[in-house]
Design a protein around this motif. Structure first.
Motif, PDB file in Angstrom:
ATOM      1  N   LEU A 116       0.850  -1.248   0.040  1.00 15.16           N
ATOM      2  CA  LEU A 116       0.045   0.019   0.007  1.00 15.16           C
ATOM      3  C   LEU A 116       0.818   1.292   0.142  1.00 15.16           C
ATOM      4  O   LEU A 116       1.870   1.456   0.885  1.00 15.16           O
ATOM      5  CB  LEU A 116      -0.733  -0.120   1.312  1.00 15.16           C
ATOM      6  N   GLY A 117       0.611   2.141  -0.908  1.00  9.51           N
ATOM      7  CA  GLY A 117       1.339   3.470  -1.029  1.00  9.51           C
ATOM      8  C   GLY A 117       2.498   3.393  -1.691  1.00  9.51           C
ATOM      9  O   GLY A 117       2.900   4.425  -2.319  1.00  9.51           O
ATOM     10  N   HIS A 118       2.909   2.412  -2.290  1.00 10.57           N
ATOM     11  CA  HIS A 118       4.004   2.329  -3.359  1.00 10.57           C
ATOM     12  C   HIS A 118       3.645   1.838  -4.727  1.00 10.57           C
ATOM     13  O   HIS A 118       4.410   1.967  -5.423  1.00 10.57           O
ATOM     14  CB  HIS A 118       5.037   1.317  -2.666  1.00 10.57           C
ATOM     15  N   PRO A 287      -6.044   7.556  -3.976  1.00 13.15           N
ATOM     16  CA  PRO A 287      -5.113   8.451  -3.704  1.00 13.15           C
ATOM     17  C   PRO A 287      -3.767   8.211  -3.990  1.00 13.15           C
ATOM     18  O   PRO A 287      -2.557   8.895  -4.601  1.00 13.15           O
ATOM     19  CB  PRO A 287      -5.122   8.828  -2.239  1.00 13.15           C
ATOM     20  N   VAL A 288      -3.467   6.787  -3.821  1.00 11.90           N
ATOM     21  CA  VAL A 288      -1.730   6.289  -4.148  1.00 11.90           C
ATOM     22  C   VAL A 288      -1.275   6.657  -5.404  1.00 11.90           C
ATOM     23  O   VAL A 288      -0.161   6.912  -5.660  1.00 11.90           O
ATOM     24  CB  VAL A 288      -1.892   4.825  -3.473  1.00 11.90           C
ATOM     25  N   THR A 289      -2.220   6.432  -6.528  1.00 10.33           N
ATOM     26  CA  THR A 289      -1.586   6.371  -7.818  1.00 10.33           C
ATOM     27  C   THR A 289      -2.047   7.625  -8.652  1.00 10.33           C
ATOM     28  O   THR A 289      -1.686   7.702  -9.666  1.00 10.33           O
ATOM     29  CB  THR A 289      -2.557   5.416  -8.522  1.00 10.33           C
ATOM     30  N   ALA A 290      -2.894   8.380  -7.867  1.00 12.88           N
ATOM     31  CA  ALA A 290      -3.213   9.962  -8.356  1.00 12.88           C
ATOM     32  C   ALA A 290      -2.024  10.980  -8.345  1.00 12.88           C
ATOM     33  O   ALA A 290      -1.116  10.482  -7.481  1.00 12.88           O
ATOM     34  CB  ALA A 290      -4.426  10.349  -7.883  1.00 12.88           C
TER      35      ALA A 290
ATOM     36  N   PRO B 385       1.710   2.831   6.080  1.00 11.35           N
ATOM     37  CA  PRO B 385       2.405   3.500   5.045  1.00 11.35           C
ATOM     38  C   PRO B 385       1.416   4.633   4.385  1.00 11.35           C
ATOM     39  O   PRO B 385       0.261   4.677   4.421  1.00 11.35           O
ATOM     40  CB  PRO B 385       2.525   2.334   3.762  1.00 11.35           C
ATOM     41  N   CYS B 386       2.175   5.405   3.908  1.00  5.77           N
ATOM     42  CA  CYS B 386       1.721   6.772   3.486  1.00  5.77           C
ATOM     43  C   CYS B 386       0.935   6.552   2.190  1.00  5.77           C
ATOM     44  O   CYS B 386       1.262   5.738   1.278  1.00  5.77           O
ATOM     45  CB  CYS B 386       2.494   7.715   2.895  1.00  5.77           C
ATOM     46  N   VAL B 387      -0.485   6.756   2.002  1.00  6.51           N
ATOM     47  CA  VAL B 387      -1.327   6.482   1.146  1.00  6.51           C
ATOM     48  C   VAL B 387      -1.427   7.648   0.053  1.00  6.51           C
ATOM     49  O   VAL B 387      -2.600   7.593  -0.785  1.00  6.51           O
ATOM     50  CB  VAL B 387      -2.611   5.953   1.616  1.00  6.51           C
ATOM     51  N   ARG B 388      -0.557   8.680   0.245  1.00  6.12           N
ATOM     52  CA  ARG B 388      -0.675   9.855  -0.575  1.00  6.12           C
ATOM     53  C   ARG B 388      -2.104  10.558  -0.710  1.00  6.12           C
ATOM     54  O   ARG B 388      -2.239  11.136  -1.644  1.00  6.12           O
ATOM     55  CB  ARG B 388      -0.205   9.525  -1.886  1.00  6.12           C
ATOM     56  N   CYS B 389      -2.897  10.510   0.349  1.00  2.00           N
ATOM     57  CA  CYS B 389      -4.086  11.197   0.357  1.00  2.00           C
ATOM     58  C   CYS B 389      -4.215  12.546   0.236  1.00  2.00           C
ATOM     59  O   CYS B 389      -5.093  13.103  -0.363  1.00  2.00           O
ATOM     60  CB  CYS B 389      -5.006  10.824   1.713  1.00  2.00           C
ATOM     61  N   GLY B 390      -3.110  13.208   0.595  1.00  2.00           N
ATOM     62  CA  GLY B 390      -3.072  14.943   0.350  1.00  2.00           C
ATOM     63  C   GLY B 390      -3.678  15.484   1.379  1.00  2.00           C
ATOM     64  O   GLY B 390      -3.665  16.689   1.155  1.00  2.00           O
ATOM     65  N   TRP B 407       8.427  11.976   2.163  1.00  2.00           N
ATOM     66  CA  TRP B 407       8.851  11.127   1.398  1.00  2.00           C
ATOM     67  C   TRP B 407      10.478  11.132   1.196  1.00  2.00           C
ATOM     68  O   TRP B 407      11.121  10.138   1.353  1.00  2.00           O
ATOM     69  CB  TRP B 407       8.301  10.801  -0.130  1.00  2.00           C
TER      70      TRP B 407
END
Lengths: 350, 746
Positions: A116-118, A287-290, B385-390, B407
């Motif tokens: 997740l996240g990567h 959100p991970v892939t955007a 882990p970071c989910v890049r939610c922003g 990161w």
């Protein structure tokens, strides 16, 4: 006396990733229900099958990676991926299609890239594309919507067909409409008709359409739209990606429609057909892939919208969200690099 | 935007949108219901003396009696802030004590044991009125502020007298009464109780800076304070025009200086500069109160309002706490209910730091003591882990990208983090607050910032070291060149001053050398071609050594009772070498005697001077030369005993020619040679002692010791005392041995 030390801040909103994923799944339920109504229990069976396979395969991979299994599974991301795959696959597709797709999504697209996240690509969409290319027949055999089908599929038959395999004649039986003519999806119908030289009006007069919208698909999209708006209100997702997709798709289709209404489908049909609302609210907002910044997300969404219109209109596939999303995932780092927000105190963007 | 329009907007009370920010639960009602109370006198007060040594010196010493408000340090630097005694008593110690800081590192502190009487310093007087100070100059007012040790009481503790003396013109003065952090109510209560005093303080600042506009900014969750300040403002000395109280919507962190300026004026302080460069000064409202006390009463900054709050205290509220009160005293006085597993937070829940040791004192910047129980604040949760939610970027008030900073900080790519403006992070904690994956973002940024700082330091040190090195090599180079130049110069001088006879002598010497070389070359049929090849020489030397070894092995019991030089002083390295050389000579002699065709390849060996009876060629290698010298001496001795004429070796082989006359060995010029000579003589003496007991006849070649000869034949070196001593010792030993053998014989 000595006391416990910790770094500031000491307050937290404590809105966890797991509840985030959970809310997304809950908000998708209305759409799933409507889809189930129109296209049979197959959708639910596929969804449950995909979710179980997702959980099991993720647990296995985590064991291999020597990570904590329960903690990671608890973040519900595997469940959500499974749900989305199950919704996207045609309801009567054989069970092994779902299993292969989910395995690919979890093990290869997500965990092999770091979990997740990567991951770079949206796991559900990458799996869908892989299945579409590998098993085109199974992946394009949708049933006719129950309200106009000559014989809607019931639960036992769905189970039977999914798990014990169905012959093509059986499937085509379920594709028949009232008039006994086999039905494709609305987008597929329009595409073939336009290629054959019919005008949009002529195509829209077919049984699969009613009032200019695809039967069944219109309500499905509406249900997903409702679920999506609830998510927006709860601040589970932000509006930028979705807004970008819908706005770009609307603008592009409007331009096409204004230029030549006979050969280009209008914006409303585009917005409420196929996987538009599902993808715009639930899949592309992963959100991970955007992209990350606000401006970046708008560009990301617009890119998807434009690509969807182009592929739907000029490309080879009737529905294009999977491809568009994957292509936009590829562009996300590039978008992030150039769409950095301007920090406080820096007049020019750095 | 032209400044006038900005003022018009300020007058209307326009507010600009503040970026980001969060709405944490305020929890202010815990502590804003009671008036500000006081504590009893503590058992000791610890006043940190941070600046002593850098910009101030002590004004007192251990054992002194101090009154409340008495000066403890005196300044040596314009920026120094003096500290004062918080109560009357005796200075018990001046030593290291744990500091009130996240690190807990010790700091030099003045420990005062109070006498309980709390006697005021005589410098403190009854308050003056506004008109009394009307004639004072700005410098006088600033001096009073500095002498009172006033620092910014909002938390940063910046020296106020520097802030109120900016280089640029100030157009806008903002009084920061926002107090945006949850739980803290110190400024709120101060405004409710001391609004007139605060307005007097504001008036003093207004007089100093003469700004065109003054805004008192208060968050809208403090309606009582806003009302009080309005009343006080009407009563105060401040002008009515250009002064207003603005109510700001509650949002964390709108109380940050940069954020407040953005909210009130829409302008951004450029990264790296201070608000004064925009013509703005921001001052905390509690500092205004302290300024009033300092200027009108000469009352230094020795106490402040501290909010004590949280579920772990029985008496939450605000207290006047003297600077230097140990926190443990405050805890017991306010009924602390917690234990070691709880946190004691200095400051608010968003930016406060957890204190390790509660013996640390309250300092000028401590505005709150937050004592939560285990369930009150966020529980410790595992980082996911970071989910890049922003979400972090949505709430960051500095408009950074906390996700990218995270990161890069995690990957230790600190230069990339700096590119994303890591330095602009104000560590407010909004990003960490919203993160759904419980990532301790601010902690990563702090680590990254310190790593960047350390790297910069190391780079600077490396740069300095490199410069020093380069200068050093340059210096050595210059010295070498200078030396060479001097030598050259000296040589030139010598040449020019040398008389013609000297030159002739040198020329003759050179000619002799040449002739001798030629002669040696023609006579020695066995000599190899003249062109000496180093490699050939080395090979030849090796072969010679091997042959010598072999000969030594093959002739352990010499036919004529050869001695075994290898037995002589095998413990001494040099002696062993000499002995080995002697053995080689012997072997060579044997070989030469055995066959007429002497080994040809040995003649070029630098170690072998005994190739021709005619003379001694000059050895090339130093050690080998010495050995050669020893061997030559032995040979010469033998020849001398045989009575044959040996051509005198040429004097021109200057430094290494010990064999001048058949009679003896001339004095070696070199010190080492003398030592070798002494060693040889010692060896000879020992040998004599040994041989005397066993064999009768010695082979004259090898006999390094002729008991009757030995002591005399080694001529003492003329110039070295040590060598002479050694030789004398050797002589004595030989004599002794001789006597011994003679006595044995008898």
């Amino acid at each position: 006396m000595a006391f416990k030390i910790a770094s500031s801040p000491h307050l937290s909103r404590s809105f966890q990733t797991s509840s985030l994923m959970q809310r997304v799944m809950l908000c998708a339920l209305p759409g799933v229900a409507v889809q189930c109504f129109f296209f049979g229990w197959g959708t639910v069976i596929q969804a449950l099958l995909a979710m179980s396979v997702a959980l099991i395969s993720e647990a296995l991979v985590l064991k291999l990676r020597a990570r904590n299994v329960t903690e990671t599974l608890r973040d519900n991301s595997a469940l959500l991926t499974g749900l989305l795959i199950g919704i996207a696959i045609p309801p009567l597709a054989p069970w092994w299609v779902t299993v292969i797709g989910t395995l690919f999504a979890i093990v290869i697209v997500k965990q092999l890239y770091g979990g997740l996240g990567h991951n770079i690509f949206n796991p559900a969409m990458a799996a869908y594309v892989m299945l579409l290319i590998s098993f085109p027949v199974q992946m394009t055999s949708w049933v006719a919507p129950s309200v106009i089908a000559s014989q809607p599929v019931d639960f036992i038959h769905s189970l039977q067909m999914i798990f014990t395999g169905a012959s093509s004649s059986e499937i085509s039986a379920y594709k028949l409409g009232f008039d006994g003519i086999s039905m494709a999806t609305p987008l597929d119908t329009i595409k073939t008709d336009l290629a054959m030289g019919l005008t949009t009006i002529e195509s829209l007069s077919k049984a699969i359409f009613s009032n200019g919208f695809g039967v069944g698909w219109f309500w499905v999209n509406l249900a997903y739209l409702a679920g999506g708006l609830v998510m927006l209100k709860l601040k589970v997702i932000r509006w930028h990606i979705t807004g970008g997709i819908l706005a770009a798709l609307f603008i592009c289709s409007s331009i096409g429609y204004l230029l030549n209404p006979d050969t280009f489908t209008g914006p409303l049909l585009h917005l409420f057909s196929g996987a538009t609302m599902l993808a715009a609210f639930f899949i592309a907002t992963d959100p991970v892939t955007a992209a990350t910044s606000v401006r970046g997300r708008l560009v990301f969404g617009a890119l998807i919208g434009i690509l969807v219109y182009i592929i739907r209109t000029f490309g080879g596939y009737p529905d294009a969200f999977a491809f568009a999303i994957l292509l936009a995932n590829l562009c996300a780092p590039f978008i992030d690099h150039y769409m950095k927000p301007r920090a406080y105190g820096h007049r020019s963007a750095t | 935007m032209p400044v006038l329009t900005l003022f018009e907007q300020i007058d209307k009370g326009t507010l600009w949108r503040s970026i980001g920010g969060i709405h944490p639960p305020e929890r202010k009602s815990l502590s804003n219901r009671t008036s500000i109370a006081s504590l009893t006198i503590a058992d000791e007060y610890i006043v940190p003396l941070n600046q002593v040594g850098e910009s101030s010196v002590l004004a007192i010493s251990e054992g002194d009696y101090v009154t409340k408000g008495m000066l403890l340090t005196r300044g040596t630097h314009f920026g120094h802030l003096p500290v004062h005694a918080p109560t009357s008593g005796h200075v018990t110690k001046i030593e290291q004590r744990p500091s009130n800081h996240a690190s807990g590192l010790p700091v030099l502190s003045c420990v005062i044991t109070p006498d309980g009487r709390d006697t005021l310093s005589p410098d403190i007087h009854a308050p003056l009125s506004w008109s009394d100070i009307a004639a004072w100059s700005n410098e006088e007012i600033l001096k009073k502020i500095q002498d009172a040790g006033i620092a910014g009481l909002g938390g940063a503790a910046f020296p106020t007298h520097i802030k109120l003396n900016p280089a640029s013109d100030i157009e806008l003065l903002i009084i920061n009464a926002i107090e945006c952090e949850p739980y803290i109510t110190a400024d709120d209560m101060l405004m409710r109780e001391q609004s007139d005093a605060i307005c007097l303080g504001i008036a003093i600042i207004h007089r100093l800076l003469q700004p065109k506009r003054l805004i008192i900014a208060i968050e809208d969750n403090k309606p009582d304070a806003i009302e009080e300040m309005h009343h006080a403002l009407n009563r105060s000395q401040l002008p009515k025009e250009g002064v207003r109280i603005t109510s700001v919507p509650t949002l964390y962190p709108s109380g940050g200086e940069k954020q407040l300026i953005q909210i009130l004026t829409g302008e951004e302080v450029p990264s790296g500069s201070i608000p004064a460069q925009l013509g703005i000064v921001v001052q905390n409202v509690a500092t205004c109160y302290a300024i009033k006390e300092a200027v009108l009463r000469s009352y230094p900054l020795i106490e402040r309002v501290v909010t004590v709050t949280g579920n772990n205290t029985s008496n939450p509220g605000n207290y006047w706490v003297p600077i230097g009160t140990p926190i443990s005293h405050v805890l017991t006085q306010t009924g602390f209910r917690g234990n070691e597993t709880d946190k004691v937070i200095i400051g608010g829940p968003m930016m406060g730091y957890a204190l390790y040791n509660d013996s640390a004192p309250i300092i000028k910047g401590s505005n709150c003591l937050l004592l939560p129980d285990s369930k009150e604040l966020a529980p410790e949760q595992k980082e996911l882990p970071c989910v890049r939610c922003g979400e972090c970027a949505q709430v960051c008030p500095a408009q950074l990208l906390p996700q990218q900073l995270f990161w890069h900080a995690k990957a230790k790519e600190y230069d990339k983090a700096v590119n994303f403006n890591l330095a602009d992070c104000i560590e407010c904690g909004c990003c960490t607050y919203v993160c759904p994956s419980n990532i301790p973002l601010v902690e990563y940024y702090r680590i990254a910032k310190s790593a960047v700082k350390t790297e910069a330091e190391e780079k600077k040190q490396a740069e300095l070291a490199k410069q020093r090195f380069e200068l050093r090599t340059q210096r050595l180079e210059d010295e070498r060149l200078a030396r060479e130049a001097k030598q050259k110069e000296a040589a030139e001088r010598r040449k020019s001053t040398m008389s013609s006879t000297d030159k002739d002598a040198v020329a003759e010497a050179m000619a002799r050398i040449k002739a001798k070389k030629a002669a040696a070359g023609s006579n020695a049929s066995t000599t190899a071609p003249d062109a000496p090849d180093n490699k050939r020489k080395d090979v030849a030397a090796a072969i010679a050594r091997a042959k010598a070894n072999k000969a030594a092995q093959n002739n352990p019991d010499a036919s004529a009772g050869h001695s075994q030089p290898s037995e002589v002083n095998s413990g001494d390295d040099k002696k062993a070498q000499i002995a080995a050389a002697v053995a080689r000579a012997k072997a060579k002699k044997a070989a030469q005697q055995g066959s007429k065709t002497a080994s040809s390849d040995e003649s070029n060996v630098s170690v072998d001077p005994i190739d021709t009876p005619e003379g001694v060629t000059a050895p090339i290698d130093d050690k080998k030369a010495k050995i050669a010298a020893a061997v030559a001496r032995a040979k010469a001795k033998k020849v001398a005993q045989q009575g044959s004429k040996i051509a005198s070796s040429d004097e021109s082989t200057v430094s290494l020619d010990p064999i001048d006359t058949p009679e003896g060995v001339t004095a070696p010029i070199d010190d080492k040679k003398a030592k070798i000579a002494a060693a040889v003589s010692r060896a000879k003496a020992k040998k004599a002692a040994q041989q005397a007991s066993e064999a009768d006849s010695f082979d004259e070649i090898v006999a390094p010791v002729k008991t009757s000869d030995a002591p005399q034949e080694v001529a003492p070196p003329v110039d070295d005392k040590k060598a002479r001593i050694a030789v004398a010792i050797a002589k004595a030993k030989a004599k002794k041995a001789m006597l011994k053998t003679e006595s044995e014989k008898e």
